[in-house]
Design an enzyme around this catalytic site. Structure first.
Site, PDB file in Angstrom:
ATOM      1  N   LYS A 188       0.848  -1.199   0.000  1.00 37.98           N
ATOM      2  CA  LYS A 188       0.000   0.000   0.000  1.00 37.98           C
ATOM      3  C   LYS A 188       0.881   1.246   0.000  1.00 37.98           C
ATOM      4  O   LYS A 188       0.664   2.170  -0.764  1.00 37.98           O
ATOM      5  CB  LYS A 188      -0.905  -0.039   1.241  1.00 37.98           C
ATOM      6  CG  LYS A 188      -1.908   1.051   1.312  1.00 37.98           C
ATOM      7  CD  LYS A 188      -2.871   0.786   2.455  1.00 37.98           C
ATOM      8  CE  LYS A 188      -3.719   2.010   2.719  1.00 37.98           C
ATOM      9  NZ  LYS A 188      -4.647   1.803   3.841  1.00 37.98           N
ATOM     10  N   GLU A 194      10.759  -4.727   3.946  1.00 37.42           N
ATOM     11  CA  GLU A 194      10.842  -6.128   3.507  1.00 37.42           C
ATOM     12  C   GLU A 194      10.475  -6.257   2.029  1.00 37.42           C
ATOM     13  O   GLU A 194      11.153  -6.914   1.238  1.00 37.42           O
ATOM     14  CB  GLU A 194       9.877  -7.010   4.314  1.00 37.42           C
ATOM     15  CG  GLU A 194      10.234  -7.181   5.765  1.00 37.42           C
ATOM     16  CD  GLU A 194       9.664  -6.083   6.661  1.00 37.42           C
ATOM     17  OE1 GLU A 194       9.396  -4.958   6.158  1.00 37.42           O
ATOM     18  OE2 GLU A 194       9.517  -6.342   7.862  1.00 37.42           O
ATOM     19  N   GLY A 242      -4.730  -2.528   5.213  1.00 42.26           N
ATOM     20  CA  GLY A 242      -3.970  -3.676   4.698  1.00 42.26           C
ATOM     21  C   GLY A 242      -4.599  -5.013   5.053  1.00 42.26           C
ATOM     22  O   GLY A 242      -4.784  -5.884   4.193  1.00 42.26           O
ATOM     23  N   ARG A 243      -4.960  -5.185   6.311  1.00 42.39           N
ATOM     24  CA  ARG A 243      -5.471  -6.495   6.749  1.00 42.39           C
ATOM     25  C   ARG A 243      -6.904  -6.754   6.306  1.00 42.39           C
ATOM     26  O   ARG A 243      -7.450  -7.818   6.560  1.00 42.39           O
ATOM     27  CB  ARG A 243      -5.309  -6.643   8.262  1.00 42.39           C
ATOM     28  CG  ARG A 243      -5.933  -5.535   9.075  1.00 42.39           C
ATOM     29  CD  ARG A 243      -5.451  -5.559  10.518  1.00 42.39           C
ATOM     30  NE  ARG A 243      -5.926  -4.426  11.288  1.00 42.39           N
ATOM     31  CZ  ARG A 243      -5.311  -3.246  11.366  1.00 42.39           C
ATOM     32  NH1 ARG A 243      -4.188  -3.043  10.705  1.00 42.39           N
ATOM     33  NH2 ARG A 243      -5.800  -2.275  12.113  1.00 42.39           N
ATOM     34  N   GLU A 328      -3.743  -7.120  15.157  1.00 40.94           N
ATOM     35  CA  GLU A 328      -3.324  -5.786  14.696  1.00 40.94           C
ATOM     36  C   GLU A 328      -4.515  -4.813  14.791  1.00 40.94           C
ATOM     37  O   GLU A 328      -4.334  -3.616  14.968  1.00 40.94           O
ATOM     38  CB  GLU A 328      -2.776  -5.833  13.260  1.00 40.94           C
ATOM     39  CG  GLU A 328      -1.899  -4.623  12.931  1.00 40.94           C
ATOM     40  CD  GLU A 328      -1.222  -4.684  11.563  1.00 40.94           C
ATOM     41  OE1 GLU A 328      -1.936  -4.809  10.552  1.00 40.94           O
ATOM     42  OE2 GLU A 328       0.018  -4.589  11.497  1.00 40.94           O
ATOM     43  N   HIS A 359      -1.999 -33.595  18.081  1.00 44.00           N
ATOM     44  CA  HIS A 359      -0.815 -34.345  18.496  1.00 44.00           C
ATOM     45  C   HIS A 359       0.269 -33.406  18.984  1.00 44.00           C
ATOM     46  O   HIS A 359       1.449 -33.748  18.996  1.00 44.00           O
ATOM     47  CB  HIS A 359      -0.333 -35.212  17.337  1.00 44.00           C
ATOM     48  CG  HIS A 359      -1.441 -36.102  16.857  1.00 44.00           C
ATOM     49  ND1 HIS A 359      -1.801 -37.250  17.513  1.00 44.00           N
ATOM     50  CD2 HIS A 359      -2.323 -35.952  15.841  1.00 44.00           C
ATOM     51  CE1 HIS A 359      -2.846 -37.800  16.905  1.00 44.00           C
ATOM     52  NE2 HIS A 359      -3.182 -37.020  15.876  1.00 44.00           N
ATOM     53  N   LYS A 462       9.973  -0.385  13.639  1.00 45.17           N
ATOM     54  CA  LYS A 462      10.477  -0.081  12.285  1.00 45.17           C
ATOM     55  C   LYS A 462      11.499   1.055  12.361  1.00 45.17           C
ATOM     56  O   LYS A 462      12.561   1.002  11.737  1.00 45.17           O
ATOM     57  CB  LYS A 462       9.332   0.384  11.375  1.00 45.17           C
ATOM     58  CG  LYS A 462       8.332  -0.679  10.998  1.00 45.17           C
ATOM     59  CD  LYS A 462       7.333  -0.090   9.990  1.00 45.17           C
ATOM     60  CE  LYS A 462       6.092  -0.942   9.867  1.00 45.17           C
ATOM     61  NZ  LYS A 462       5.048  -0.358   9.046  1.00 45.17           N
TER      62      LYS A 462
HETATM   63  O1  F6P Z   1       3.785  -2.946   9.576  1.00 50.89           O
HETATM   64  C1  F6P Z   1       2.417  -3.217   9.562  1.00 50.89           C
HETATM   65  C2  F6P Z   1       1.834  -2.975   8.217  1.00 50.89           C
HETATM   66  O2  F6P Z   1       1.678  -1.602   8.007  1.00 50.89           O
HETATM   67  C3  F6P Z   1       0.500  -3.695   8.074  1.00 50.89           C
HETATM   68  O3  F6P Z   1      -0.550  -3.019   8.642  1.00 50.89           O
HETATM   69  C4  F6P Z   1       0.412  -3.842   6.597  1.00 50.89           C
HETATM   70  O4  F6P Z   1      -0.540  -4.805   6.219  1.00 50.89           O
HETATM   71  C5  F6P Z   1       1.833  -4.246   6.274  1.00 50.89           C
HETATM   72  O5  F6P Z   1       2.627  -3.493   7.166  1.00 50.89           O
HETATM   73  C6  F6P Z   1       2.270  -3.998   4.859  1.00 50.89           C
HETATM   74  O6  F6P Z   1       2.189  -2.657   4.511  1.00 50.89           O
HETATM   75  P1  F6P Z   1       2.313  -2.203   2.997  1.00 50.89           P
HETATM   76  O7  F6P Z   1       1.197  -2.803   2.241  1.00 50.89           O
HETATM   77  O8  F6P Z   1       2.260  -0.710   3.020  1.00 50.89           O
HETATM   78  O9  F6P Z   1       3.650  -2.698   2.490  1.00 50.89           O
END
Ligand code: F6P
Length: 473
Positions: A188, A194, A242-243, A328, A359, A462
């Site tokens: 987003k 990452e 996002g979620r 979250e 198990h 972060k």
């Molecule tokens: O670090 C949390 C977060 O902001 C989540 O809420 C989100 O889903 C994820 O990182 C990824 O964010 P983006 O879509 O901006 O890379």
């Protein structure tokens, strides 16, 4: 809209008093004294049945919980959710994920869905790209990964890389040919460390072939995606968290894996639950009941965790998906008026697929010192799986009544659980299942007076990581 503390609600106080009378009641007695219990505490929504008869509650509990929801102004909040009002107050945004599957979706939603369908159909028929790799994390990974893992038809090889650890991308690219590999970069913000690291690594892996055609971006930050060099850019909007975004272009990799028709059914399933949530009276409203029963267990019976146990290998990723969705969203300590709360909010959510989990940690569920309310998700016409899910729920609820056995052979029982039944795992039912939990989360946020749609708690880590990497710490 009500933003007072739930502690000020009459029903909250009444539930506190009422909970005292439940300290010594055993589920064994409840079932023995009431033959109708297993019919009475059941609710239905399109395509599913919710059996909460094994929860430690009675008719009065439900009446008080309904009263609590009314006092909290759930109906007004729900209208605000569905009409796209800015209920995410700390970011001054809507949380309008329901618009992504509405029959009267906004034009930009409809045109994006058409573009996704066109692209996914082309990819699935042309087979110019046979490996699709989704690069994203959190909400830009967990939803499409869950859907693809559950329902992929193997027309394309769809993989996911979320971790900044290069091993993750390395695994996603095992056996892949750069010529026929397409990366879907989903972020987003298009700034997530990452995802950006993996996108740059993908460029290096493609080498000279790293042309625009090998990248599709899904983002709200089109400028960054363009300068990264993606050929196609599909939009996200600030009014989708996002979620809650699997229903948007974030679901592109899932659509590639299951096909556009199945993806449309997935959206239709979510819409079924939106309509149910909007219209069903509280006592028959499945997501609202799930939420209120969760509040009862957390705030009045004092349980700190909650396990989700899908009896389905296809749903093995559901607990991970719900961890982000629930924790979250509602893992918050400050209410809508910026006051530190004096009551518990989201429990720790955990779980794994049954029967594998039996198990492993079910020992603790049956005989440990913690009581863990469980959701059993039974989506299977497979009688072995269903029998095991039911057996576990019964063992937790009733235990054994055999005082002559040594204590280590005894099962205390009285451990609450609910069962969610679907006839089979279709795309529509998966949409229904996810939407149920979305509205559960929303309802709990209303009860706890918290904003379920921000996530400030993830920022400090972060920032510190950035400083450490720069050598500033
Ligand atoms: O670090 C949390 C977060 O902001 C989540 O809420 C989100 O889903 C994820 O990182 C990824 O964010 P983006 O879509 O901006 O890379």
């Amino acid at each position: 809209m009500n933003t007072t503390s739930p502690l000020q609600c009459k029903a909250w106080g009444q539930l506190g008093v009422h909970a005292e009378s439940w300290r010594t009641v055993h589920l064994r007695e409840l079932f023995a004294n009431d033959v109708a219990r297993s019919f009475q505490f059941v609710a239905e929504a399109p395509g599913l049945r919710y059996d909460y008869s094994r929860q430690r509650l009675g008719a009065m509990t439900l009446r008080l919980l309904s009263r609590l929801a009314e006092e909290r102004g759930l109906a007004d909040w729900r209208n605000a959710l569905f009409s796209g009002r800015h209920i995410n107050n700390t970011e001054d945004r809507a949380a309008w994920h329901t618009a992504l599957r509405a029959s009267d979706a906004p034009p930009e939603v409809r045109s994006t869905l058409s573009r996704m369908k066109e692209l996914a159909s082309r990819l699935r028929s042309e087979k110019r790209f046979t490996r699709i790799v989704n690069l994203g994390t959190g909400g830009s990974d967990l939803g499409p990964r869950l859907v693809a893992d559950a329902l992929a038809d193997q027309r394309l090889d769809v993989r996911f890389a979320a971790n900044v650890d290069p091993k993750d991308l390395e695994r996603a690219l095992e056996g892949a040919d750069p010529q026929s590999t397409l990366f879907v970069v989903v972020s987003k913000t298009f700034t997530t460390q990452e995802t950006m690291a993996n996108a740059e690594a993908a460029k290096r892996w493609l080498g000279e072939r790293a042309t625009k055609q090998h990248f599709v971006a899904v983002t709200a930050n089109t400028d960054f995606a363009r300068s990264f060099g993606a050929e196609q850019i599909l939009p996200m909007w600030d009014w989708v968290g996002g979620r809650f975004s699997v229903w948007s272009a974030v679901g592109l990799a899932a659509m590639c894996a299951i096909g556009p028709e199945a993806f449309q059914e997935f959206l239709d399933g979510a819409r079924d639950i939106d309509e149910h949530f909007a219209q069903a009276p509280l006592e028959k409203n499945v997501p609202a009941l799930m939420a209120l029963i969760g509040v009862w267990n957390t705030n009045f019976l004092g349980e700190a965790t909650h396990a989700v146990l899908p009896y389905s290998n296809a749903l093995r990723l559901l607990p991970a998906y719900l961890q982000q969705l629930e924790m979250e969203s509602n893992g918050k300590r400050v209410d809508r008026e910026d006051r530190v709360v004096e009551y518990a909010t989201a429990p720790v959510l955990w779980g794994a697929e049954g029967t594998v989990s039996q198990h492993s940690f079910h020992q603790l569920l049956h005989q440990g010192t913690h009581t863990v309310p469980c959701d059993f998700v039974d989506v299977s016409s497979n009688e072995v799986l269903s029998a095991n899910a039911r057996a576990q729920a019964d063992a937790l609820a009733f235990g054994t009544d055999a005082p002559s056995l040594p204590a280590y052979r005894q099962y205390p029982g009285n451990r609450p659980s609910s069962m969610l039944f679907f006839e089979e795992l279709t795309p529509r039912n998966l949409g229904r299942l996810i939407a149920l939990y979305e509205h559960k989360v929303f309802t709990q946020g209303v009860v706890w007076n918290i904003n379920s749609f921000d996530q400030w708690g993830v920022e400090l880590g972060k920032e510190l990581a950035r400083k450490i990497l720069k050598g500033d710490r």
